[in-house]
Design a protein around this motif. Sequence first.
Motif, PDB file in Angstrom:
ATOM      1  N   ARG A 139      44.750  40.972  36.042  1.00 10.73           N
ATOM      2  CA  ARG A 139      46.106  41.471  36.234  1.00 10.73           C
ATOM      3  C   ARG A 139      46.096  42.635  37.208  1.00 10.73           C
ATOM      4  NH1 ARG A 139      50.498  38.551  34.073  1.00 10.73           N
ATOM      5  NH2 ARG A 139      49.516  37.049  32.685  1.00 10.73           N
ATOM      6  N   HIS A 150      43.912  33.518  35.737  1.00  7.11           N
ATOM      7  CA  HIS A 150      45.299  33.982  35.854  1.00  7.11           C
ATOM      8  C   HIS A 150      45.701  34.833  34.659  1.00  7.11           C
ATOM      9  CE1 HIS A 150      49.708  33.491  35.221  1.00  7.11           C
ATOM     10  NE2 HIS A 150      49.751  33.718  36.515  1.00  7.11           N
ATOM     11  N   ASP A 151      45.239  34.453  33.457  1.00  2.68           N
ATOM     12  CA  ASP A 151      45.604  35.207  32.254  1.00  2.68           C
ATOM     13  C   ASP A 151      44.828  36.504  32.115  1.00  2.68           C
ATOM     14  OD1 ASP A 151      47.442  33.312  31.544  1.00  2.68           O
ATOM     15  OD2 ASP A 151      46.078  32.200  30.230  1.00  2.68           O
ATOM     16  N   ARG A 152      43.579  36.536  32.590  1.00  2.00           N
ATOM     17  CA  ARG A 152      42.727  37.699  32.372  1.00  2.00           C
ATOM     18  C   ARG A 152      42.851  38.751  33.470  1.00  2.00           C
ATOM     19  NH1 ARG A 152      38.646  36.702  28.630  1.00  2.00           N
ATOM     20  NH2 ARG A 152      39.533  35.332  27.035  1.00  2.00           N
ATOM     21  N   LEU A 178      43.379  28.833  35.120  1.00  2.00           N
ATOM     22  CA  LEU A 178      44.248  29.305  34.043  1.00  2.00           C
ATOM     23  C   LEU A 178      43.664  30.540  33.359  1.00  2.00           C
ATOM     24  CD1 LEU A 178      46.793  28.809  32.373  1.00  2.00           C
ATOM     25  CD2 LEU A 178      45.449  27.291  30.905  1.00  2.00           C
ATOM     26  N   VAL A 179      42.357  30.521  33.093  1.00  4.20           N
ATOM     27  CA  VAL A 179      41.705  31.670  32.452  1.00  4.20           C
ATOM     28  C   VAL A 179      41.762  32.890  33.363  1.00  4.20           C
ATOM     29  CG1 VAL A 179      39.492  32.558  31.629  1.00  4.20           C
ATOM     30  CG2 VAL A 179      40.200  30.233  31.040  1.00  4.20           C
ATOM     31  N   GLU A 225      51.232  39.814  36.937  1.00  3.73           N
ATOM     32  CA  GLU A 225      50.251  38.836  37.376  1.00  3.73           C
ATOM     33  C   GLU A 225      49.814  39.115  38.809  1.00  3.73           C
ATOM     34  OE1 GLU A 225      52.177  35.064  37.080  1.00  3.73           O
ATOM     35  OE2 GLU A 225      53.407  35.370  38.856  1.00  3.73           O
TER      36      GLU A 225
END
Length: 393
Positions: free
Chosen positions: A343, A339-341, A336-337, A349
């Motif tokens: 790019r 995927h969010d950080r 999750l981390v 994404e």
Amino acid sequence: MREGWVQTLFILVGVSLGVAVTVFETSVLKGVQANFLRRVLTSQAHIVLLPPDEVARPLRAEAGVTEDAALQRPNQRLRSIDQWQTIRGTVAAMPGIRVVASVAAGAALAVRGDATAAISIIGAEPEEYFGIVRVPEYIVAGRLRLASDDILIGTDLATLLGVTVGDRLLVTARTDTPRSLTITAIFDLGSKGANLRTTFVAFRTGQSLLDLAGGVTSLEIAVNDAFAAEAIAQDIAARTGVRADSWIRTNAQFFTAVQAQDTSNIVISAAVALSVAFGVASVLVVSVVQRGREIGILRAMGARRGQVLLVFLIQGGVLGIVGAALGSLMGAGLLLVWHDRVRQTDGTELFPFTLDPLLIGGTMVFAALVGVLAGMAPAMQAARLDPALAIRG
């Protein structure tokens, strides 16, 4: 396990890290592959029908005698598929076919003032073609409109020619007369080459520019099951006699890369599982040595070898499944981390966040099995201890 909590903690951390690495790596790999596959399948047809290649035939010097001469492959002319309306009807009626689009495509020259650019024009019917190639999803300026005097161009071509939405381009192809077309939208396909060369015009406009009155250069097809495209393409070629190229054949390097990635993932997961198994086994071996007296007393009190064996097998299984549960949570959090950080350059994404329940469940079962197998040798060692010798130490 409670009394030797330091050993238990270390082995749980080892198992958890191994499972977290496996879950994270597998999820990222599948997400990246799914994202790339989606881009591939939304930027090209699953199957393309093309006219057969032109080949040179040897001349006959006289009846029954063929000249032995070196034949050179002729240049391939831009030509239409013979009887394409009939072929399109036949293909559209086949099972598994979702969309069939008629396309008139070829090379052209775009002129804007003193600037010129060699382009590839694709004349297509928007309703069918954009159901195969998702051009509307990549439009960054303007609105989707493709009338007879409209054209869609890429971002890099717009920069090269210094144009924007609403400007007009002079486009010349096989006909000598240039045609003035209005730019109604600008798209970004994610590839500099495609954004610089590819343009879209109306189907009739493409036929007119390429001097293909009533003809098409290809029929492009989307199927329900993209991975069955090669089998369907061979069936179409057998029925119609035209050349049918599937995306699987034209993207063979992609499948080679996917197979290499899958192989690497399997090797890494196997190495992690092996290291976890050795860690569990080493802890249980130490536990057998430390508790030799207790094992001897249990055997002297009537405990059977099978019961002693079961104690250490259960311990290995518990270590495996608890470590797998903790590792799955760690892997999901790390995913999750990440995927969010992380790019792409355009801010989108890098891969879709997908956490497969089957992967989590399979990893936990596998970790428990590895724990049980790792405890097999220490458990058998404990079950074979002689009670008298064990008590004496």
